[in-house]
Design a protein around this motif. Structure first.
Motif, PDB file in Angstrom:
ATOM      1  N   THR A  38       0.825  -1.197   0.000  1.00  0.00           N
ATOM      2  CA  THR A  38       0.000   0.000   0.000  1.00  0.00           C
ATOM      3  C   THR A  38       0.864   1.253   0.000  1.00  0.00           C
ATOM      4  O   THR A  38       0.564   2.219  -0.694  1.00  0.00           O
ATOM      5  N   ASP A  39       1.950   1.231   0.747  1.00  0.00           N
ATOM      6  CA  ASP A  39       2.847   2.374   0.784  1.00  0.00           C
ATOM      7  C   ASP A  39       3.473   2.611  -0.591  1.00  0.00           C
ATOM      8  O   ASP A  39       3.568   3.749  -1.047  1.00  0.00           O
ATOM      9  N   LEU A  40       3.881   1.534  -1.253  1.00  0.00           N
ATOM     10  CA  LEU A  40       4.458   1.655  -2.587  1.00  0.00           C
ATOM     11  C   LEU A  40       3.424   2.190  -3.572  1.00  0.00           C
ATOM     12  O   LEU A  40       3.724   3.064  -4.394  1.00  0.00           O
ATOM     13  N   ARG A  46       1.262   9.284  -5.907  1.00  0.00           N
ATOM     14  CA  ARG A  46       1.667  10.687  -5.702  1.00  0.00           C
ATOM     15  C   ARG A  46       2.576  11.158  -6.835  1.00  0.00           C
ATOM     16  O   ARG A  46       2.445  12.277  -7.336  1.00  0.00           O
ATOM     17  N   LYS A  47       3.492  10.284  -7.235  1.00  0.00           N
ATOM     18  CA  LYS A  47       4.408  10.644  -8.323  1.00  0.00           C
ATOM     19  C   LYS A  47       3.638  10.859  -9.624  1.00  0.00           C
ATOM     20  O   LYS A  47       3.913  11.807 -10.364  1.00  0.00           O
ATOM     21  N   LEU A  48       2.638  10.001  -9.887  1.00  0.00           N
ATOM     22  CA  LEU A  48       1.826  10.172 -11.088  1.00  0.00           C
ATOM     23  C   LEU A  48       0.989  11.440 -11.009  1.00  0.00           C
ATOM     24  O   LEU A  48       0.874  12.168 -11.993  1.00  0.00           O
ATOM     25  N   GLN A  62      -6.222  10.502  -5.302  1.00  0.00           N
ATOM     26  CA  GLN A  62      -5.199   9.531  -4.920  1.00  0.00           C
ATOM     27  C   GLN A  62      -5.805   8.130  -4.819  1.00  0.00           C
ATOM     28  O   GLN A  62      -5.206   7.151  -5.255  1.00  0.00           O
ATOM     29  N   GLU A  63      -6.995   8.041  -4.248  1.00  0.00           N
ATOM     30  CA  GLU A  63      -7.641   6.741  -4.079  1.00  0.00           C
ATOM     31  C   GLU A  63      -7.984   6.121  -5.429  1.00  0.00           C
ATOM     32  O   GLU A  63      -7.869   4.914  -5.605  1.00  0.00           O
ATOM     33  N   GLN A  64      -8.407   6.932  -6.387  1.00  0.00           N
ATOM     34  CA  GLN A  64      -8.724   6.411  -7.715  1.00  0.00           C
ATOM     35  C   GLN A  64      -7.481   5.850  -8.400  1.00  0.00           C
ATOM     36  O   GLN A  64      -7.533   4.796  -9.027  1.00  0.00           O
ATOM     37  N   ILE A  65      -6.387   6.556  -8.281  1.00  0.00           N
ATOM     38  CA  ILE A  65      -5.152   6.085  -8.910  1.00  0.00           C
ATOM     39  C   ILE A  65      -4.695   4.790  -8.267  1.00  0.00           C
ATOM     40  O   ILE A  65      -4.357   3.819  -8.962  1.00  0.00           O
ATOM     41  N   VAL A  66      -4.693   4.742  -6.936  1.00  0.00           N
ATOM     42  CA  VAL A  66      -4.257   3.533  -6.233  1.00  0.00           C
ATOM     43  C   VAL A  66      -5.172   2.365  -6.566  1.00  0.00           C
ATOM     44  O   VAL A  66      -4.722   1.245  -6.810  1.00  0.00           O
ATOM     45  N   HIS A  67      -6.478   2.624  -6.613  1.00  0.00           N
ATOM     46  CA  HIS A  67      -7.432   1.550  -6.879  1.00  0.00           C
ATOM     47  C   HIS A  67      -7.271   0.998  -8.293  1.00  0.00           C
ATOM     48  O   HIS A  67      -7.350  -0.209  -8.508  1.00  0.00           O
TER      49      HIS A  67
END
Length: 145
Positions: A38-40, A46-48, A62-67
């Motif tokens: 999750t941290d990665l 964030r970088k994207l 942020q949640e959309q990108i991670v998901h």
């Protein structure tokens, strides 16, 4: 000598305690691995976000990108230079009609550049092969800002 009944009860207590400790150890290791993943994913998201923002694109949450992309880029990085992915990509750059009315359109450079930004963050090793295919496309400045 006769077996002491208390000794057999203690044996079950010891075995139960060992099993409980092993279960807690496995749970802790799995939690640590998930937290690291999750941290990665958060760092890459964030970088994207920063890369998209600096390029002038609207930035999803942020949640959309991670998901959607996770920690490895998901479907975007699965095999971006293979023929099927490229065909689907080019199909998305058509007029939207079905059957014989379907025609390719001149896509905007900014739309295609957005995928290159995602590839540069999540799978930079695959960007060069995809960049060759992007360079072969006839792209224009069709979207006005």
């Amino acid at each position: 000598m006769t077996a002491n009944p208390m000794a057999s009860r203690h044996r079950w207590i010891y075995l139960g305690s060992i099993a409980l400790l092993v279960a807690m150890l496995v749970t802790g290791l799995l939690s640590f691995t998930q937290l690291h993943a999750t941290d990665l994913a958060d760092r890459k998201a964030r970088k994207l976000s920063e890369a998209l923002s600096s390029a002038g694109y609207p930035v999803p949450t942020q949640e959309q990108i991670v998901h959607n992309l996770g920690e490895d880029g998901g479907a975007v990085c699965a095999d971006p230079a293979n023929a099927l992915t490229q065909a689907q990509w080019k199909y998305g750059m058509s007029n939207g009609a079905g059957g014989p009315g379907q025609r390719p359109v001149l896509s905007d450079r900014e739309v295609v550049r957005g995928e290159a930004i995602v590839l540069s963050v999540y799978c930079p090793d695959k960007l060069a092969a995809t960049q060759d295919r992007i360079d072969d496309l006839d792209l224009r400045d069709t979207v006005r800002r």
